[in-house]
Design a protein around this motif. Sequence first.
Motif, PDB file in Angstrom:
ATOM      1  N   LYS A 151       0.872  -1.173   0.000  1.00 44.83           N
ATOM      2  CA  LYS A 151       0.000   0.000   0.000  1.00 44.83           C
ATOM      3  C   LYS A 151       0.907   1.220   0.000  1.00 44.83           C
ATOM      4  O   LYS A 151       1.846   1.302   0.794  1.00 44.83           O
ATOM      5  CB  LYS A 151      -0.850  -0.030   1.278  1.00 44.83           C
ATOM      6  CG  LYS A 151      -1.989   0.957   1.281  1.00 44.83           C
ATOM      7  CD  LYS A 151      -2.878   0.641   2.480  1.00 44.83           C
ATOM      8  CE  LYS A 151      -3.577   1.885   2.958  1.00 44.83           C
ATOM      9  NZ  LYS A 151      -4.268   1.643   4.231  1.00 44.83           N
ATOM     10  N   ASN A 203       1.308   5.690  -1.316  1.00 43.94           N
ATOM     11  CA  ASN A 203       0.677   6.861  -1.922  1.00 43.94           C
ATOM     12  C   ASN A 203       1.708   7.675  -2.689  1.00 43.94           C
ATOM     13  O   ASN A 203       2.919   7.441  -2.587  1.00 43.94           O
ATOM     14  CB  ASN A 203      -0.039   7.711  -0.868  1.00 43.94           C
ATOM     15  CG  ASN A 203       0.907   8.209   0.205  1.00 43.94           C
ATOM     16  OD1 ASN A 203       2.128   8.125   0.058  1.00 43.94           O
ATOM     17  ND2 ASN A 203       0.362   8.703   1.290  1.00 43.94           N
ATOM     18  N   VAL A 222       2.717   1.250 -11.896  1.00 49.61           N
ATOM     19  CA  VAL A 222       1.412   0.682 -11.591  1.00 49.61           C
ATOM     20  C   VAL A 222       0.790   0.318 -12.929  1.00 49.61           C
ATOM     21  O   VAL A 222       0.730   1.134 -13.839  1.00 49.61           O
ATOM     22  CB  VAL A 222       0.533   1.696 -10.843  1.00 49.61           C
ATOM     23  CG1 VAL A 222      -0.872   1.142 -10.667  1.00 49.61           C
ATOM     24  CG2 VAL A 222       1.146   2.038  -9.505  1.00 49.61           C
ATOM     25  N   GLN A 225      -8.491  -1.802 -12.899  1.00 48.07           N
ATOM     26  CA  GLN A 225      -8.945  -0.451 -12.584  1.00 48.07           C
ATOM     27  C   GLN A 225      -8.815   0.401 -13.838  1.00 48.07           C
ATOM     28  O   GLN A 225      -7.933   0.185 -14.647  1.00 48.07           O
ATOM     29  CB  GLN A 225      -8.061   0.161 -11.487  1.00 48.07           C
ATOM     30  CG  GLN A 225      -8.025  -0.639 -10.222  1.00 48.07           C
ATOM     31  CD  GLN A 225      -9.210  -0.337  -9.337  1.00 48.07           C
ATOM     32  OE1 GLN A 225      -9.674   0.786  -9.307  1.00 48.07           O
ATOM     33  NE2 GLN A 225      -9.698  -1.345  -8.637  1.00 48.07           N
ATOM     34  N   LEU A 253      -7.254   3.132 -15.101  1.00 43.02           N
ATOM     35  CA  LEU A 253      -6.178   4.039 -14.681  1.00 43.02           C
ATOM     36  C   LEU A 253      -6.284   5.409 -15.329  1.00 43.02           C
ATOM     37  O   LEU A 253      -5.801   6.394 -14.788  1.00 43.02           O
ATOM     38  CB  LEU A 253      -4.816   3.423 -15.016  1.00 43.02           C
ATOM     39  CG  LEU A 253      -4.411   2.192 -14.220  1.00 43.02           C
ATOM     40  CD1 LEU A 253      -2.988   1.813 -14.537  1.00 43.02           C
ATOM     41  CD2 LEU A 253      -4.560   2.428 -12.737  1.00 43.02           C
ATOM     42  N   VAL A 285      -2.568   3.690  -3.543  1.00 41.72           N
ATOM     43  CA  VAL A 285      -2.674   2.459  -4.318  1.00 41.72           C
ATOM     44  C   VAL A 285      -2.470   1.267  -3.396  1.00 41.72           C
ATOM     45  O   VAL A 285      -1.548   1.259  -2.578  1.00 41.72           O
ATOM     46  CB  VAL A 285      -1.585   2.407  -5.415  1.00 41.72           C
ATOM     47  CG1 VAL A 285      -1.757   1.171  -6.275  1.00 41.72           C
ATOM     48  CG2 VAL A 285      -1.620   3.643  -6.262  1.00 41.72           C
ATOM     49  N   GLY A 315      -2.027  -2.909  -3.909  1.00 43.78           N
ATOM     50  CA  GLY A 315      -1.902  -3.880  -4.987  1.00 43.78           C
ATOM     51  C   GLY A 315      -0.876  -4.945  -4.685  1.00 43.78           C
ATOM     52  O   GLY A 315      -0.261  -4.957  -3.620  1.00 43.78           O
ATOM     53  N   PRO A 365      -2.747  -3.149  -9.327  1.00 45.39           N
ATOM     54  CA  PRO A 365      -3.606  -2.546  -8.308  1.00 45.39           C
ATOM     55  C   PRO A 365      -4.874  -3.341  -8.052  1.00 45.39           C
ATOM     56  O   PRO A 365      -5.481  -3.876  -8.987  1.00 45.39           O
ATOM     57  CB  PRO A 365      -3.934  -1.175  -8.902  1.00 45.39           C
ATOM     58  CG  PRO A 365      -3.805  -1.360 -10.366  1.00 45.39           C
ATOM     59  CD  PRO A 365      -2.755  -2.393 -10.583  1.00 45.39           C
ATOM     60  N   ILE A 377      -7.487   1.705  -6.085  1.00 46.85           N
ATOM     61  CA  ILE A 377      -6.831   3.010  -6.139  1.00 46.85           C
ATOM     62  C   ILE A 377      -7.855   4.039  -5.736  1.00 46.85           C
ATOM     63  O   ILE A 377      -8.995   3.994  -6.193  1.00 46.85           O
ATOM     64  CB  ILE A 377      -6.344   3.358  -7.568  1.00 46.85           C
ATOM     65  CG1 ILE A 377      -5.441   2.257  -8.119  1.00 46.85           C
ATOM     66  CG2 ILE A 377      -5.589   4.673  -7.563  1.00 46.85           C
ATOM     67  CD1 ILE A 377      -4.926   2.553  -9.509  1.00 46.85           C
TER      68      ILE A 377
END
Lengths: 330, 297
Positions: free
Chosen positions: B201, B203, B238, B243, B245, B256, B258, B275, B278
């Motif tokens: 995890k 950011n 990523v 997802q 994106l 995120v 993933g 991921p 998100i």
Amino acid sequence: MYQENTSNYKWGYILLFLFFLIFIYGDLFPSTLITDISPAILDMNTIFLSIVLEAIPFVLLGVFVSALIQTFVKEETLARFIPSQPILALLPAVTIGAIFPVCECAIVPIVRRLIQKGMPLHVGIVILVSAPILNPIVFLSTFYAFQTDLTVAWARMGIALIVSLIIGGIVYSRFGNSWQLKEEKGHITHSPHTYRNRLSETFHHASDEFFDMGKFLIIGALLASVIQTFMARDLLTDVGSGFLAGPAVMMGLAYFLSLCSEADAFVASSFKGLFSTSSILAFLVYGPMTDLKNTILMAAYFRKRFVLSFIIIVTIVVYTVTLLFDLFYL
Amino acid sequence: MDRNSHYFVRSVILLGFGLFIIKLLISGDIHKFIAPRMMTYMYFALSVIAVLGMIQFFRSGTEDEQSCDCGHTHDLSISKGRSLFVYSLFIIPIISGMMFSDHVLGSSQALNKGFKYELRSSSPSEEYDKPESSSSEDGKASEESDALLEDPAILSVSDRYPELQKEFQESTSFTLTEDNYIGSISLLEDQVDDYVGKEVKMNGFVFREDGFPEDRMVVGRFGISCCVADGGIYGLLVQGDSQNLSEFKNDAWVEVTGIVKKVEHNNWELPLIEPTSIKKIEIPAEPYVYEEFEFSG
């Protein structure tokens, strides 16, 4: 006379008011007004301010040491410690460079003051180029930035030592002991001051010099930030990373980025995969010795012709020595 | 301008610098320019500026300058236009600094500085990894470097972050925080294999290199060692279809979660996050992460 005075004071008060106003309300100014024109301007502003903020403490330090030398060191004392034999004099110079943990912004006013106090030109130049690299803080930051490759940290120190000695020799053979500062030689006649006087004098010198030098620092930081913001690094890396081109490209980068010698190792390590070790060493040795910001600082004190020859000498010596190093050791 | 009003304007400018630094300290925006380990220097600068400002101020009140024949040019007897130029050089950073101090570098600068992967993958230099071809010619120096090369573990990434590595290898999921951001990414880049399949995890802000496929982006943050000018990008790729994106634009801050995977790209093994979720987040108060290294060794 009185009229003149008050009108000039007026500007000071207006400025004072403006500063307080922006201090309190500056954040309310909508930054979108700027980003609409060009978003890169704020990036540039941030980089510019960060260079200025980072350099200010060191400039102040340099200015103070310079002011202390000005007030307290006698010309005779200096002369006693420097051997009169010009080549021999290089050795104490390198030692001083290695002991002084000063970075490149701080060293310029100090060296200028030492030369003014009668230090031979080439000795001063050796201190100028060696002090920003040959110091423990720079060694450690290089050491940490190149974790897996200790050679870089050692080679950086070794090459810097050799290069500064060669530069000292060349400067001596070309310029001898000629006067290369802008200001006139001589008229340094100090009437005996009392201690209190000397202290306030030191502060006066320091603040005058802060303004003398600060403007060049700001111009230098501004130019460096423009280049950092608008020049993509690929531009330089596209030029080449070969045996001959690599060190040249990295030296160009070092010159224009004008990074502090304590931080440049981390930037250099991001080029690890792309450039050869000798190119990275060229970057690490050349940058602290001369860069855009420092050229402007030097031009404030030294004659233009001398500054130009200085840059040419440093460029040629660093380039040659790193290439030789690459040939024989890597 | 006469001498005294010069001193007065200078004392006001020094006060302005002082106010600027104080404002940065109060708002915490100082860390958007300078790494925390440089703070001592900032306090030093602030106190020196305060002292100098006071001295200039009281000097402006004195009747006459004591003659100081010390061979340096007091840059005072210059034309009005020129002193206006010189002083505005000092005034501009104070004003622009106090107005736009909260700006944070984003994707355009990231692109400019170049993502490390891109640099490494575009042309892995052979010179850098070439064997010691000339070692036979020279005895001592290359022996020394050989010895260093034989034992790269002295300062390998895993040795630098031993606790972090232990923690990551033992757990099945881990979170990147401000404090372990640079360490974690260095570990992941160093030995992807150890972490494949684990849950991560993190950011950061979104950015894309030219030529990235639709479903790929980088989430990263700037790592600063001294000041923002020397910042570099720390981030992870990523990529995934699960997802959408493309709804996350460049410069958007995201969190995120993933699974770590490994991709091979031009012979480089890179970590990549596939991921599972998100989500957009606010810019953190401290958007940059900082290089940590102790001078004690």
